[in-house]
Design an enzyme around this catalytic site. Structure first.
Site, short mmCIF file in Angstrom:
data_model
loop_
_atom_site.label_atom_id
_atom_site.label_comp_id
_atom_site.label_asym_id
_atom_site.label_seq_id
_atom_site.Cartn_x
_atom_site.Cartn_y
_atom_site.Cartn_z
N ASP A 210 0.85 -1.20 0.00
CA ASP A 210 0.00 0.00 0.00
C ASP A 210 0.88 1.24 0.00
O ASP A 210 2.10 1.16 0.08
CB ASP A 210 -0.89 0.00 1.25
CG ASP A 210 -0.07 0.02 2.53
OD1 ASP A 210 0.25 1.12 3.01
OD2 ASP A 210 0.29 -1.08 3.03
N ASP A 212 0.70 3.61 2.39
CA ASP A 212 0.55 4.21 3.71
C ASP A 212 -0.57 5.26 3.63
O ASP A 212 -1.52 5.07 2.87
CB ASP A 212 1.89 4.79 4.21
CG ASP A 212 1.94 4.88 5.74
OD1 ASP A 212 1.71 3.84 6.39
OD2 ASP A 212 2.20 5.96 6.26
#
Length: 290
Positions: A210, A212
């Site tokens: 991802d 973040d």
């Protein structure tokens, strides 16, 4: 010349090594407590391997409760010479996208609730972690990833946070903009420091799940998206690991970067005042020098 024994510490999503011959799970007792799980040992393409699921099978340990000292000690007792850490992480860089891998070469340690050293009162030691990963082992991981067709980035700074919660937006922006971190995770510290104290070569392969929370188009971390990316990364991670025996070989020379001699001048406590109880606990990790 000695024998190569590859130790793999598997993070989220990676709970096995494909194709291991004579595979068996071994319980290992350590003076630092129980490791995260039993260790899967076997042989792959003529090279001995040991696999330890960092969080335990079924993911029972949070990043803060992983028994890092016991894990490194257990691998050392099994004769491991080279440790490859495989773990999930978030990215602070647009070009380091979910699904990509990063061969980490630096860390910023922001953990605070973990025992970070095998040494202490009764036997004080200071090892250098200026370069916390082994360039030789990292190069093998890079080549293995490229051979497996994985988009991989060579080098990056890993911000190790305590967790288990993900970052606030303010923290995420600070780590990315002010501190210059490239990826963020919760498990490579104090693991890398302990591997150095145990004179083990250590390489870190961070698998991005991802962006973040800093990314304006992605917003907060979505756990369902992380898990979906995690499963794809796990398959690629196993493909990377399966290529390491051919690259490292069964015969091993001394590490050209000195990882396997990290304690040579590190212990400061005079022999006549060392604590016998602590010395006994150090039999595996520091046996060569003690």
């Amino acid at each position: 010349m000695s024998e190569t024994v590859i130790g793999v510490i598997g993070g989220s999503g990676i709970y096995q090594i494909d194709g291991l011959e004579n595979a068996s799970w071994q319980e290992v007792e350590t003076p630092w407590g129980k490791p995260s799980d039993a260790v899967l040992t076997g042989v792959l393409e003529g090279v001995k391997m040991a696999f330890l699921p960092r969080h335990g099978r079924g993911h029972v340990h949070s990043p803060s409760t992983v028994p890092y000292r016991a894990n490194i000690d257990a691998l050392k007792r099994l004769g491991v010479t080279d440790v490859i850490s495989v773990s999930a992480c978030g990215s602070f860089r647009e070009e380091m996208a979910p699904g990509d891998f990063v061969v980490v070469d630096q860390f910023i340690d922001r953990t605070f609730a973990r025992e970070k050293s095998f040494f202490g009162t009764g036997c004080v030691a200071h090892v250098s972690v200026a370069h916390p990963t082994c360039p030789r082992l990292s190069a093998a991981c890079l080549e293995a990833a490229q051979d497996a067709g994985i988009k991989v980035h060579n080098g990056g700074t890993y911000l190790a946070m305590e967790g288990p919660q993900f970052s606030t937006l303010a923290e995420s922006k600070m780590y990315r903009e002010s501190w210059g971190a490239d990826v963020i995770g919760m498990t490579n510290m104090p693991e890398a420091k302990l591997a150095r104290e145990a004179e083990l070569c250590y390489a870190s392969v961070a698998m991005i799940t991802d962006y973040d929370s800093w990314h304006p188009e992605h917003g907060e971390v979505d756990v369902t998206e992380i898990i979906k990316t995690l499963m794809g990364n796990a398959e690629k991670g196993r493909a990377l690991v399966s290529r390491l025996p051919a690259l490292l070989g069964a015969a091993r020379e001394a590490c050209p970067h000195g990882c396997d001699r990290a304690l040579e001048y590190a212990i400061l406590t005079a022999p006549d005042v060392r604590d016998p109880a602590l010395m006994a606990k150090l039999d595996a990790v520091a046996g060569r020098i003690l």
